[in-house]
Design an enzyme around this catalytic site. Sequence first.
Site, PDB file in Angstrom:
ATOM      1  N   CYS A 176       1.113  -1.075  -0.174  1.00 59.92           N
ATOM      2  CA  CYS A 176      -0.096   0.003   0.132  1.00 59.92           C
ATOM      3  C   CYS A 176       0.794   1.317  -0.074  1.00 59.92           C
ATOM      4  O   CYS A 176       1.376   1.473  -0.842  1.00 59.92           O
ATOM      5  CB  CYS A 176      -0.954  -0.087   1.331  1.00 59.92           C
ATOM      6  SG  CYS A 176      -2.444   0.919   0.871  1.00 59.92           S
TER       7      CYS A 176
ATOM      8  N   GLN B 191       3.252   2.929  -2.941  1.00 61.73           N
ATOM      9  CA  GLN B 191       3.549   4.769  -2.976  1.00 61.73           C
ATOM     10  C   GLN B 191       5.536   5.114  -2.924  1.00 61.73           C
ATOM     11  O   GLN B 191       5.962   5.600  -4.087  1.00 61.73           O
ATOM     12  CB  GLN B 191       3.391   4.659  -2.904  1.00 61.73           C
ATOM     13  CG  GLN B 191       1.207   4.626  -2.635  1.00 61.73           C
ATOM     14  CD  GLN B 191       0.060   5.322  -1.773  1.00 61.73           C
ATOM     15  OE1 GLN B 191       0.076   6.587  -1.343  1.00 61.73           O
ATOM     16  NE2 GLN B 191      -1.450   4.715  -2.235  1.00 61.73           N
TER      17      GLN B 191
ATOM     18  N   HIS C 268      -3.939  -4.958   0.198  1.00 62.19           N
ATOM     19  CA  HIS C 268      -3.008  -5.261   1.563  1.00 62.19           C
ATOM     20  C   HIS C 268      -3.158  -7.049   1.646  1.00 62.19           C
ATOM     21  O   HIS C 268      -4.140  -7.352   2.253  1.00 62.19           O
ATOM     22  CB  HIS C 268      -4.064  -5.396   2.896  1.00 62.19           C
ATOM     23  CG  HIS C 268      -3.996  -3.598   2.415  1.00 62.19           C
ATOM     24  ND1 HIS C 268      -2.705  -2.998   3.691  1.00 62.19           N
ATOM     25  CD2 HIS C 268      -4.054  -2.323   2.395  1.00 62.19           C
ATOM     26  CE1 HIS C 268      -3.117  -2.238   3.628  1.00 62.19           C
ATOM     27  NE2 HIS C 268      -3.139  -1.252   3.135  1.00 62.19           N
TER      28      HIS C 268
ATOM     29  N   GLU D 180      -1.225  -9.059   3.186  1.00 62.60           N
ATOM     30  CA  GLU D 180      -1.433 -10.037   4.650  1.00 62.60           C
ATOM     31  C   GLU D 180      -2.808 -10.268   5.751  1.00 62.60           C
ATOM     32  O   GLU D 180      -2.517 -11.305   5.707  1.00 62.60           O
ATOM     33  CB  GLU D 180      -0.674  -8.655   5.530  1.00 62.60           C
ATOM     34  CG  GLU D 180      -1.723  -7.497   6.203  1.00 62.60           C
ATOM     35  CD  GLU D 180      -1.297  -6.591   5.420  1.00 62.60           C
ATOM     36  OE1 GLU D 180      -1.530  -5.382   5.271  1.00 62.60           O
ATOM     37  OE2 GLU D 180      -1.134  -6.547   4.015  1.00 62.60           O
TER      38      GLU D 180
END
Length: 309
Positions: free
Chosen positions: A158, A162, A283, A285
């Site tokens: 995330c 960037q 995400h 995870e």
Amino acid sequence: KISLFCNVKPDCVIENITLPNLYEAPLMLEKQNFSGIVCRELGLKTREPELAEWQELVQRIYHLKRSVTIGLVGKYVQLHDAYLSVAEALRHAGYALDSDVTIRWIDSETLTPETYEGILSDLDGILVPGGFGSRGIEGMILAAKYAREHNVPYFGICLGMQIMVIEYARQAGLRDANSGEFDPATPNKVIDFMPGQSDEVDKGGTLRLGAYPCEIAPGTTMERCYGAREISERHRHRYEFNNDYREYLTKAGLTLSGTSPDGHLIETVELTDRPFHVGVQYHPEFKSRPNKPHPLFRGFIAASLGGRK
């Protein structure tokens, strides 16, 4: 006494013992016939639990033969639970690869041009997780820079993706590249709101939330890890890769390895010629499990175990 004064059956008093490893808890509870008692009280007729796979997992956890050190570079590292899902996903991958994962918690604000090389020099891999706000961002960019320059496996999640894009754009000639979130005045917003989004509407309305599909480019690290060309992953973010810089960054060597099905949104970026240098806007995870690690975490740990070129 508990049974007498709490009005429960004696065998419904279950001891919840403190254990050295969280994943041993189901086995500890089952030794006290926990599932049998629950099913009996609920009137459920079920088969005996099949715990062989879980027992094998716990045995493996206690007999890991290798080790790897991952630097988790964030701004909330004083509270480890802020990154609990990421930390556990790293450990899940380690279990599958017979490796004990040691997490080095690195406050990104401690990374400066004078200190970052010394702090990061003995890591096997670097992970930059999600977050928001401008505090500590330059330290994260230095972590991505170190990973790229020293060929250390890098995983950006995330915000971490960037950061990877900003760092790569800067080394590719856009010295003032930044995100519109951190520097609204910069002329090179490589990360920004996409057309149709607006910071004038309620913040919750601009978030991209939930599961979205992603199409993976062939011959990429992403395809190698997933073994698939179409995936679905969970999102929670507001800013996106700025499409105005697609051509520039692609020509500079950045691979845009995953997009939305219509090709409009960039979901993942990577340096395909590296063992693992990947950023994802979602995400992963959240989908990792102790007996089924997420393929990207597994690929990241595998690359970190592989050493540096």
